[in-house]
Design an enzyme around this catalytic site. Sequence first.
Site, PDB file in Angstrom:
ATOM      1  N   HIS A 205      65.970 -38.197 -10.581  1.00 29.51           N
ATOM      2  CA  HIS A 205      64.696 -37.498 -10.339  1.00 29.51           C
ATOM      3  C   HIS A 205      64.810 -35.979 -10.246  1.00 29.51           C
ATOM      4  O   HIS A 205      63.799 -35.288 -10.091  1.00 29.51           O
ATOM      5  CB  HIS A 205      64.011 -38.025  -9.079  1.00 29.51           C
ATOM      6  CG  HIS A 205      64.729 -37.618  -7.814  1.00 29.51           C
ATOM      7  ND1 HIS A 205      64.436 -36.461  -7.145  1.00 29.51           N
ATOM      8  CD2 HIS A 205      65.730 -38.193  -7.137  1.00 29.51           C
ATOM      9  CE1 HIS A 205      65.232 -36.364  -6.093  1.00 29.51           C
ATOM     10  NE2 HIS A 205      66.034 -37.396  -6.066  1.00 29.51           N
TER      11      HIS A 205
HETATM   12  N1  UDP Z   1      65.873 -44.377  -1.747  1.00 30.43           N
HETATM   13  C1  UDP Z   1      65.086 -45.496  -1.501  1.00 30.43           C
HETATM   14  N2  UDP Z   1      64.509 -46.141  -2.556  1.00 30.43           N
HETATM   15  C2  UDP Z   1      64.693 -45.753  -3.858  1.00 30.43           C
HETATM   16  C3  UDP Z   1      65.498 -44.603  -4.090  1.00 30.43           C
HETATM   17  C4  UDP Z   1      66.062 -43.923  -3.026  1.00 30.43           C
HETATM   18  O1  UDP Z   1      64.920 -45.903  -0.358  1.00 30.43           O
HETATM   19  O2  UDP Z   1      64.142 -46.394  -4.761  1.00 30.43           O
HETATM   20  C5  UDP Z   1      66.456 -43.637  -0.589  1.00 30.43           C
HETATM   21  C6  UDP Z   1      67.946 -43.428  -0.655  1.00 30.43           C
HETATM   22  O3  UDP Z   1      68.634 -44.521  -0.079  1.00 30.43           O
HETATM   23  C7  UDP Z   1      68.127 -42.171   0.169  1.00 30.43           C
HETATM   24  C8  UDP Z   1      66.883 -41.402  -0.122  1.00 30.43           C
HETATM   25  O4  UDP Z   1      65.927 -42.327  -0.616  1.00 30.43           O
HETATM   26  O5  UDP Z   1      68.153 -42.499   1.552  1.00 30.43           O
HETATM   27  C9  UDP Z   1      67.164 -40.330  -1.134  1.00 30.43           C
HETATM   28  O6  UDP Z   1      65.989 -39.758  -1.580  1.00 30.43           O
HETATM   29  P1  UDP Z   1      65.871 -38.968  -2.955  1.00 30.43           P
HETATM   30  O7  UDP Z   1      66.911 -39.439  -3.885  1.00 30.43           O
HETATM   31  O8  UDP Z   1      64.447 -39.078  -3.355  1.00 30.43           O
HETATM   32  O9  UDP Z   1      66.067 -37.457  -2.516  1.00 30.43           O
HETATM   33  P2  UDP Z   1      67.350 -36.493  -2.437  1.00 30.43           P
HETATM   34  O10 UDP Z   1      68.301 -37.103  -1.483  1.00 30.43           O
HETATM   35  O11 UDP Z   1      67.879 -36.337  -3.808  1.00 30.43           O
HETATM   36  O12 UDP Z   1      66.791 -35.207  -1.925  1.00 30.43           O
END
Ligand code: UDP
Length: 392
Positions: A205
Amino acid sequence: MKICIVAGVRPNFVKIAPLYKELSRSKKHQLLIVHTGQHFNNSLSKVFFEQLNIPKPDYYLNVNFGSIASQYSLLLPRLSKVLSAEKPDLVTVVGDANPSFAASLTSALNQIPVAHVEAGYRSMDYRMPEEINRVLTDKLSTLLFAPTGTAKRNLLSEGFSPEQIFFVGNIMIDSLKMFKEKYEKSRIMDRLNLEKKGFCLVTIHRRENVTDQGNLSKIVKIIFEVQKRIKTIFPIHPLTRKKMAEINLLKKIENMENLLLAEPLPYFDFIKLEKESLFVVTDSGGVQEETTYFQKPCLTLRYNTERVETVLKGTNRLVGLEIELVKKYIRKIEKGEWFEGTIPIRWDGETAARIRRILENWSKPVNWLNMLEKGVPIKEIKFDIQWKKFNL
Ligand code: UDP
């Protein structure tokens, strides 16, 4: 102390759950939750509040998807209105998304101290909006809660005072520990008919990956290679879905035979899959950390990471968008030759408790502005060392 916790995107919710639980144990604090609304639907927001026992937000600012600039144009006045009405003693922000920088800027302009949980991460890559948010949020924060030793060193090298910096560990791991029983009970493996280590989990994403057509095409090719080798589960983020649809790549993904395209998954189901997969392909920050905790092979589709410990100590490897490197690493995983990982120091589930103890002993710095606010006559104000230091 009245503490206002600001959150607005999926990873924020995972981070504020343990923080809220821990801070609410302290009688000294009155807590307020502000949901900015960037992630607002069921699968990215509501289900997280329900599963992670986060109370309904006190304020909902309804700033949904849109360009970054349009988000800020709504976030700043709406946050400002809340802060003027509530006058919190401290605003707490987590991570590197737009709500965190918006809240730190609004707080600073309203003379309210900010605490940043996950301070000091640096990718040094200013093409990422998250990097800009990290640097600026830290700059405007009074309390810097660093997740890793490297993050702490980054802050020191940028000239922050050691008194501001607290190496508290990684709050994402608090959630993993707190909800272990719950995600272990998830039935997602049965529902999707999956076997332990018999599949790969994919999440993509990052803006620089999905808004650039060339990058997105490379990613689709990589996913194609992955599903040729192993059953692949791909819970797709709405931004990625939209961008793939715009350039006719979504159909390609939908037609891949060994791939299951799903909506974003609830936290417990997603973590269960992360833990039971053979390996993970991602560009997510949080997922790099969680796979390091589970010591699970993780291929990160980026050329850099701010989470350097996940590579230096953990089981994460950066593969950029290099398909040959992905193939090479998958062969390594299939042969059971993956790098042994260790869990970084203070990724132990105690981060929120450390933050609570620090905040219990912390009081708002007295400066001349809040003395005026309390009605101290001007002639009684003694100018402090700051004045002497600058020889005014
Ligand atoms: N996550 C979730 N469902 C999904 C994808 C990610 O619960 O379908 C959780 C993942 O385990 C982590 C968090 O969302 O705890 C990460 O979010 P994201 O990847 O959107 O953001 P980033 O960490 O890259 O800022």
